[in-house]
Design an enzyme around this catalytic site. Structure first.
Site, PDB file in Angstrom:
ATOM      1  N   ASN A   9     -21.118   4.176  81.767  1.00 34.35           N
ATOM      2  CA  ASN A   9     -19.941   3.448  81.285  1.00 34.35           C
ATOM      3  C   ASN A   9     -19.305   4.306  80.198  1.00 34.35           C
ATOM      4  OD1 ASN A   9     -18.066   1.753  80.172  1.00 34.35           O
ATOM      5  ND2 ASN A   9     -19.554   0.283  79.341  1.00 34.35           N
ATOM      6  N   TRP A  10     -18.199   4.936  80.551  1.00 35.34           N
ATOM      7  CA  TRP A  10     -17.575   5.895  79.621  1.00 35.34           C
ATOM      8  C   TRP A  10     -16.760   5.205  78.529  1.00 35.34           C
ATOM      9  CZ3 TRP A  10     -15.344   9.903  83.682  1.00 35.34           C
ATOM     10  CH2 TRP A  10     -16.433  10.505  84.351  1.00 35.34           C
ATOM     11  N   LYS A  11     -16.590   3.895  78.637  1.00 36.58           N
ATOM     12  CA  LYS A  11     -15.824   3.142  77.624  1.00 36.58           C
ATOM     13  C   LYS A  11     -14.458   3.828  77.413  1.00 36.58           C
ATOM     14  CE  LYS A  11     -20.159   1.416  75.852  1.00 36.58           C
ATOM     15  NZ  LYS A  11     -20.947   0.936  74.720  1.00 36.58           N
ATOM     16  N   HIS A  95     -18.798  -7.171  79.799  1.00 36.57           N
ATOM     17  CA  HIS A  95     -19.402  -6.288  78.797  1.00 36.57           C
ATOM     18  C   HIS A  95     -19.254  -6.915  77.410  1.00 36.57           C
ATOM     19  CE1 HIS A  95     -20.291  -2.882  76.268  1.00 36.57           C
ATOM     20  NE2 HIS A  95     -20.920  -2.366  77.309  1.00 36.57           N
ATOM     21  N   GLU A  97     -18.538  -5.727  74.658  1.00 36.79           N
ATOM     22  CA  GLU A  97     -17.349  -5.300  73.900  1.00 36.79           C
ATOM     23  C   GLU A  97     -16.113  -6.071  74.354  1.00 36.79           C
ATOM     24  OE1 GLU A  97     -17.917  -1.126  74.636  1.00 36.79           O
ATOM     25  OE2 GLU A  97     -19.725  -1.195  73.403  1.00 36.79           O
ATOM     26  N   GLU A 170     -27.856  -6.201  78.525  1.00 37.16           N
ATOM     27  CA  GLU A 170     -27.518  -5.321  77.411  1.00 37.16           C
ATOM     28  C   GLU A 170     -27.637  -6.092  76.097  1.00 37.16           C
ATOM     29  OE1 GLU A 170     -24.955  -1.790  78.958  1.00 37.16           O
ATOM     30  OE2 GLU A 170     -23.653  -3.331  78.140  1.00 37.16           O
ATOM     31  N   GLY A 176     -25.097   1.244  71.306  1.00 37.66           N
ATOM     32  CA  GLY A 176     -24.490   2.213  70.396  1.00 37.66           C
ATOM     33  C   GLY A 176     -25.179   2.314  69.050  1.00 37.66           C
ATOM     34  N   SER A 216     -28.449   2.024  74.270  1.00 40.49           N
ATOM     35  CA  SER A 216     -29.089   3.239  73.746  1.00 40.49           C
ATOM     36  C   SER A 216     -30.090   3.864  74.722  1.00 40.49           C
ATOM     37  CB  SER A 216     -29.744   2.951  72.382  1.00 40.49           C
ATOM     38  OG  SER A 216     -28.749   2.591  71.435  1.00 40.49           O
ATOM     39  N   GLY A 237     -24.124   4.129  78.067  1.00 41.66           N
ATOM     40  CA  GLY A 237     -22.880   4.391  77.343  1.00 41.66           C
ATOM     41  C   GLY A 237     -22.844   5.827  76.850  1.00 41.66           C
ATOM     42  N   GLY A 238     -23.121   6.027  75.578  1.00 41.28           N
ATOM     43  CA  GLY A 238     -22.980   7.327  74.922  1.00 41.28           C
ATOM     44  C   GLY A 238     -23.587   8.495  75.696  1.00 41.28           C
TER      45      GLY A 238
END
Ligand code: 13P
Length: 257
Positions: A9-11, A95, A97, A170, A176, A216, A237-238
Site C-alpha cells: 500500500n503505497w499510500k 483503511h 487512515e 491492521e 507507521g 510495520s 506500507g512503508g
C-alpha cells in the site's frame, strides 16, 4: 491451503514515473517467485499506467479506496467500476487512515466492500483497534463491530468470496510506528476473525478467505508473522516503497508457508 497474499500500500507516495520504476523492478525480480500472490496499490493517478505495465504478470494492481456509487454528482470520488476500467483487480477499503482523516465509518466500509465486489474486483477490507482500545481490553470487541458492519452484505453480492474477499488486520498502533504486533498477538486476532467469518459466511468460506496482517511489516519480522497459521500475508506500507524490502517480504511469505 491458502496462497499468501502480500500487497504494498503505497499510500500518498510516488508519481507515475516513480511508480513505473518500482513496478518494473518488481516485475523483473518477482517473475520467478511462485507460491505467493502479490499486489501493489499506487495512488489513483498512477493506477492505469501501473496496471498497463503489469499486464501479463502475476502482480495485481489495487486501488487504495473506492466510492460505493458507480456514477453521479460525487465530486472527487472514484468508483469501483472505474477502478476496474483502469485495469485494477483489487481495492482496499476501510483503511484506518480513511477512517481517521476522511470520515469513513464501518457502514461506509460495508457499502464500499459490496460495490467493489459487484464490480468484479477483489476487496481488501481493513479492520483494527486503536491503542487505547487494546489497553482497555476491547480489541476483540472492536474487531467484532468493524467486521460485522464491513461484511454485513457481502454474501448478497453472490461473488466467490473465497477468492475475492480478503480481510486485513491492521492494529492502528502498529501502523507507521515501527511497533509491530507480536506474531502471537496478531495470531490471536486473526484466529478470532476467522471464527467470526465462519459464523457469518460459513466454515468453507472462512477457511479460504485470506487474512493479511498490516502494521510495520518489514523483512526482519515478516517471516515470523506469516508463519502463524491464520496469518495469510501482509499489507505493507512503508517497506513496500523500496523494491528490495518489498521483495524480501514477498519471499518471506512464500517460504514461511
Ligand atoms: P506501515 O507498514 O508503514 O506500518 O503501514 C501499514 C499500513 O497501513 C498498510 O496498509
Amino acid at each position: 491451503m491458502r496462497t499468501p497474499f502480500v500487497v504494498g500500500n503505497w499510500k500518498l507516495h510516488k508519481n507515475i514515473a516513480e511508480s513505473l520504476a518500482l513496478v518494473t523492478d518488481l516485475k523483473n525480480q518477482l517473475a520467478a517467485v511462485k507460491g505467493v500472490q502479490v499486489g501493489v496499490a499506487p495512488v489513483f493517478t498512477a493506477l492505469h499506467s501501473v496496471a498497463k505495465r503489469l499486464e501479463g504478470t502475476h502482480i495485481a494492481t489495487c486501488a487504495q479506496d473506492a466510492y460505493w456509487e458507480a456514477t453521479g454528482a460525487y465530486t472527487g470520488e472514484v468508483s469501483a467500476p472505474l477502478i476496474a476500467d483502469a485495469g485494477a483487480a483489487w481495492a482496499i477499503v476501510g483503511h484506518s487512515e480513511r477512517r481517521q482523516f476522511f470520515g469513513d465509518t464501518s457502514d461506509h466500509v460495508g457499502k464500499k466492500a459490496c460495490s467493489v465486489l459487484r464490480a468484479g474486483l477483489g476487496a481488501i477490507v481493513c479492520i483494527g483497534e486503536h491503542l487505547a482500545e487494546r489497553d482497555a481490553g476491547r480489541t476483540l470487541a472492536v474487531i467484532d463491530e468493524q467486521l460485522a458492519e464491513a461484511i454485513a452484505d457481502v454474501a448478497a453480492t453472490k461473488v466467490d468470496l473465497a477468492s475475492k474477499l480478503v480481510i486485513a488486520y491492521e492494529p492502528v498502533w502498529a501502523i507507521g510506528t515501527g511497533r509491530t504486533a507480536t506474531p502471537a498477538q496478531a495470531q490471536e486476532v486473526h484466529a478470532h476473525i476467522r471464527r467470526r467469518l465462519a459464523e457469518k459466511l460459513g466454515p468453507p468460506i472462512a477457511e479460504a478467505v485470506r487474512i493479511q496482517y498490516g502494521g510495520s511489516v518489514k523483512p526482519s519480522n515478516a517471516e515470523a508473522l506469516i508463519a502463524e497459521p491464520d496469518i495469510d500475508g501482509a499489507l505493507v506500507g512503508g517497506a513496500s516503497l523500496d523494491a528490495a524490502d518489498f521483495i524480501a517480504i514477498v519471499k518471506a511469505a512464500r517460504t514461511s508457508t
